[in-house]
Design an enzyme around this catalytic site. Sequence first.
Site, PDB file in Angstrom:
ATOM      1  N   HIS A  76      32.348-121.472  66.139  1.00 25.67           N
ATOM      2  CA  HIS A  76      33.892-121.211  64.933  1.00 25.67           C
ATOM      3  C   HIS A  76      33.011-121.109  63.619  1.00 25.67           C
ATOM      4  CE1 HIS A  76      33.589-124.718  62.673  1.00 25.67           C
ATOM      5  NE2 HIS A  76      33.465-125.221  63.623  1.00 25.67           N
ATOM      6  N   ASP A  77      33.607-119.376  63.619  1.00 27.91           N
ATOM      7  CA  ASP A  77      33.462-118.539  62.208  1.00 27.91           C
ATOM      8  C   ASP A  77      31.605-118.430  62.295  1.00 27.91           C
ATOM      9  OD1 ASP A  77      36.557-119.425  60.705  1.00 27.91           O
ATOM     10  OD2 ASP A  77      34.854-121.766  61.685  1.00 27.91           O
ATOM     11  N   GLY A  83      28.998-123.697  63.686  1.00 27.34           N
ATOM     12  CA  GLY A  83      29.798-123.138  62.493  1.00 27.34           C
ATOM     13  C   GLY A  83      29.018-122.346  62.450  1.00 27.34           C
TER      14      GLY A  83
END
Length: 266
Positions: free
Chosen positions: A119-120, A137
């Site tokens: 994520h991100d 992440g």
Amino acid sequence: MLHPTAIICPTAKLGANVTVGAFAIVEEGVEIGEGSQLAAHAIVRRGSILGKGVKVDSFAVVGGEPQDLKFDASTPSGVRIGDHTVLREGVTVHRSTKSGGYTTVGTGCLLMCHSHVGHDCHVGNKVVMANCALLAGHIEVGDGCFLSGGTVFHQFIRIGEGVMVSGNARLGLDIPPFTLAAERNELHGLNLVGLRRRGYDAATIAEIKLLYKTVFSGGSPRANAAKAGHLAKSEPGQKFLAFFTTSKRGFLRPVKNEPKYSGDAE
């Protein structure tokens, strides 16, 4: 070109000449660009936007929920995949933890089997992630990087442009642009063949060599880079120095008696 067993939400937007294979799933609000291909059993979850000519192979999942214990599944976020990027079998790309945010993969990338983008993350253009390369992440990956098989990367690090990482490496610090990284946080000089293949002339490569030597001459790389601005005449040289202006994790530093690797890596 849509297999009758595929499940496609009516709110999904599919461009011209999109192919969706058997038992593939396309969730609500997904956008898929012209000429993209989803193989059998591929899954594209809500909040995902795929560019033109993207290929998603079997059992890949785009837009899965973040592996974050604090994440609220109702958060509106997504994934953006650039034009002509290929996601091979079993690849996973997780959506952002931030409301309105996107995990991004650039154009012309190749994510080989079972590689993972957490994520991100923000992955640049023409990046290759070999089999089982794993990004935690909040990682930034510069253009033209090659992350070899089995490599693992700690969250919040930055991987500079044109970096090559050796197989099974474990990295937890920022990796400067145009360099070779290996093993456990080891820096092994410049990716010289990579620089030449990017079309940089001898003068530019010589400048980057000088900047590398100056930044890692002892003491703080950030302070050394700040003092070396007058040495950077080319755009690649300026990019190299600019990388050292910030860091959340610190920087890789050269190992003793480098280079252990020849610098002839791709």
